[in-house]
Design an enzyme around this catalytic site. Structure first.
Site, PDB file in Angstrom:
ATOM      1  N   GLN A   1      76.346  22.874  81.514  1.00 53.71           N
ATOM      2  CA  GLN A   1      77.918  21.844  80.120  1.00 53.71           C
ATOM      3  C   GLN A   1      77.716  22.539  78.900  1.00 53.71           C
ATOM      4  O   GLN A   1      79.025  23.133  78.842  1.00 53.71           O
ATOM      5  CB  GLN A   1      77.053  21.015  79.879  1.00 53.71           C
ATOM      6  CG  GLN A   1      76.865  20.064  80.793  1.00 53.71           C
ATOM      7  CD  GLN A   1      76.063  18.261  80.597  1.00 53.71           C
ATOM      8  OE1 GLN A   1      74.727  18.628  80.079  1.00 53.71           O
ATOM      9  NE2 GLN A   1      76.009  17.141  81.707  1.00 53.71           N
TER      10      GLN A   1
ATOM     11  N   CYS B   1      78.065  13.088  78.753  1.00 54.21           N
ATOM     12  CA  CYS B   1      77.312  11.355  78.776  1.00 54.21           C
ATOM     13  C   CYS B   1      76.875  10.766  77.396  1.00 54.21           C
ATOM     14  O   CYS B   1      76.867   9.581  77.229  1.00 54.21           O
ATOM     15  CB  CYS B   1      77.208  10.906  80.713  1.00 54.21           C
ATOM     16  SG  CYS B   1      75.482  11.295  80.284  1.00 54.21           S
ATOM     17  N   ASN B   2      75.792  11.602  77.084  1.00 51.06           N
ATOM     18  CA  ASN B   2      75.274  11.589  76.092  1.00 51.06           C
ATOM     19  C   ASN B   2      76.137  11.602  74.645  1.00 51.06           C
ATOM     20  O   ASN B   2      75.483  11.514  73.198  1.00 51.06           O
ATOM     21  CB  ASN B   2      74.064  12.137  75.681  1.00 51.06           C
ATOM     22  CG  ASN B   2      73.010  11.154  76.758  1.00 51.06           C
ATOM     23  OD1 ASN B   2      73.614   9.330  76.704  1.00 51.06           O
ATOM     24  ND2 ASN B   2      72.667  11.198  77.375  1.00 51.06           N
ATOM     25  N   ARG B   3      76.857  12.934  74.612  1.00 52.61           N
ATOM     26  CA  ARG B   3      77.264  13.119  73.529  1.00 52.61           C
ATOM     27  C   ARG B   3      79.158  14.020  73.690  1.00 52.61           C
ATOM     28  O   ARG B   3      79.048  14.251  74.541  1.00 52.61           O
ATOM     29  CB  ARG B   3      76.615  14.927  72.926  1.00 52.61           C
ATOM     30  CG  ARG B   3      77.017  15.641  73.843  1.00 52.61           C
ATOM     31  CD  ARG B   3      75.868  16.949  73.332  1.00 52.61           C
ATOM     32  NE  ARG B   3      73.874  16.830  73.513  1.00 52.61           N
ATOM     33  CZ  ARG B   3      73.534  16.101  72.260  1.00 52.61           C
ATOM     34  NH1 ARG B   3      74.204  16.752  71.716  1.00 52.61           N
ATOM     35  NH2 ARG B   3      72.266  15.594  72.703  1.00 52.61           N
TER      36      ARG B   3
END
EC number: 1.2.1.70
Length: 432
Positions: free
Chosen positions: A120, A50-52
């Site tokens: 992840q 979600c952030n990269r």
């Protein structure tokens, strides 16, 4: 061969750009195949959260390989290269290696020290292998990064009390309403982020929680983790009815399109009431047009930065300790990387010795007679292979372990001279 990473993150791009480039797991196979089809990309791994979104490549022509990765992103996000370029970062070789180590350790996360990113990175490694993007070099790099992430979490305290995106979202809700107990809360989605939302909501005193998901089975699996909580479970088809009876709504589904917008909310909202929407999904689950509703207060992942900042300072010293561990892991990878120039010499030496072994074995077996040779061939074959392996073992280990570049190159030159390998190694010099 060179390593490069082309990417964007919460530090370089707002959520409206990140969501256009997000690659869901179901699309990773196709994305890897597309990237590997470019002439200058030899290996590829994709880290999408979600952030990269980060694309790690191994390329023989760095400039061309990087351009091809940017072209892929431009086409996928339907953004012209000039507009996209302002949001991208490009790191090469040692900088790319250190960046992945820092990412895996949680030092580059929105929430310093958060633990989900390590899982992840592991998934990036698994998918890269599964879909034939990860070869020898990225396999080693990703394994080293996973080791680095584990070391930071076990040898420092940076993960102690570290908040995740989910806990930051819950903290934001608590800041706005103070006491969560009387509020009716709905969570859209039943994945890992939703599980963490439930965990943190319960710890903050929330009591009225409803989970909505496409399948009840997934929601029931989530609920089993909280047997003492009275969680209500609904299918996503009941979404608007449940939302109409909720005060706070968290969204964390894998949908690539918004599932909530102004018109849907207007149809169910009490005109005299108010609602808080906290969307932690990328791509976003909530359309930006809900911000025009006066009785709806909407937040997305980028709005969590202020909450996260309050928790950062106490972990900065721990982050400095972690950086020291990462330097050791980068050095370990660098030693392995430098040893790769020995591969052509070692391969040619082994090939030459193996050719000699096979020729001499064939002569010996022919002299022993067909009956004896057939009966004992496997034993004699194993004997000769064992002798060759033992003779070659020490020279190969010493050559790979030699960290002095000049001493290693001198040793390789000596081997080529002594065993007349010059002709055979010319084609392998591209790996040096």
């Amino acid at each position: 061969m060179n390593i490069a990473v082309v990417g964007l993150s919460h530090k370089t791009a707002p959520v409206e750009v990140r969501e256009k480039l997000s690659i869901p797991e179901a699309d990773i196979k196709e994305a890897i195949a597309h990237l590997c089809s470019y002439p200058n990309i030899r290996e590829v791994a994709i880290l999408s959260t979600c952030n990269r979104l980060e694309i790690y490549i191994v390329t023989g022509e760095t400039d061309s390989g990087v351009r091809e990765a940017i072209q892929f992103l431009s086409e996928r996000g339907q953004l012209n290269v000039h507009k996209l370029r302002q949001h991208l970062f490009i790191l090469l070789q040692e900088d790319a290696v250190m960046h992945l180590m820092r990412v895996s350790a949680g030092l580059d996360s929105l929430v310093l020290g958060e633990g989900q990113i390590l899982a992840q990175v592991k998934n990036t490694h698994k998918l890269g292998q599964q879909h034939n993007g990860v070869g020898r070099i990225l396999n080693r790099l990703l394994k080293q990064a996973i080791t680095a992430g584990k070391r930071v979490r076990t040898e420092t305290s940076i993960g102690t009390g570290a908040v995740s995106i989910s806990s930051a979202a819950v903290e934001l809700a608590q800041i706005k309403v103070q006491d969560l107990a009387p509020y009716r809360i709905a969570i859209l989605g039943a994945g890992k982020m939703s599980k963490l939302l439930v965990q943190h909501l319960l710890s903050k005193g929330a009591r009225q929680i409803t989970i909505l998901n496409r399948t009840l089975r997934r929601a029931e699996e989530l609920a089993k983790n909280f047997p003492d909580a009275d969680l209500k479970l609904h299918l996503i088809s009941d979404m608007m009815t449940v939302i109409g009876n909720s005060d706070i709504v968290f969204t964390s589904t894998s949908s690539t399109e918004p599932i909530l917008n102004r018109s849907k909310l207007e149809a169910v909202l009490n005109p005299n009431g108010s609602m808080m929407l906290i969307d932690i999904a990328v791509p976003r689950n909530v359309d930006s047009d809900v911000n025009t509703l006066t009785n709806v207060h909407s937040f997305n992942v980028d709005d969590l930065k202020a909450v996260v900042a309050q928790n950062q300072e106490s972990r900065r010293q721990m982050a400095m300790e972690a950086e020291g561990l990462l330097e050791e892991e980068v050095e370990a990878f660098d030693v392995w990387w430098r040893s790769l120039e020995t591969v052509p010499t070692i391969s040619c030496l082994r090939d030459k010795i193996e050719t000699i072994r096979e020729q001499e074995l064939e002569k010996a077996l022919s002299r022993l007679g067909s009956e004896f040779a057939e009966k004992h061939q496997e034993v004699i074959e194993a004997l000769t292979r064992g002798i060759v392996n033992k003779i070659l073992h020490d020279p190969m280990v010493q050559l790979r372990a030699q960290q002095d570049i000049e001493a290693r190159r001198q040793a390789m030159e000596t081997l080529r001279l002594l065993f007349n390998l010059e002709t055979e190694t010319r084609s392998g010099e591209q790996y040096s």
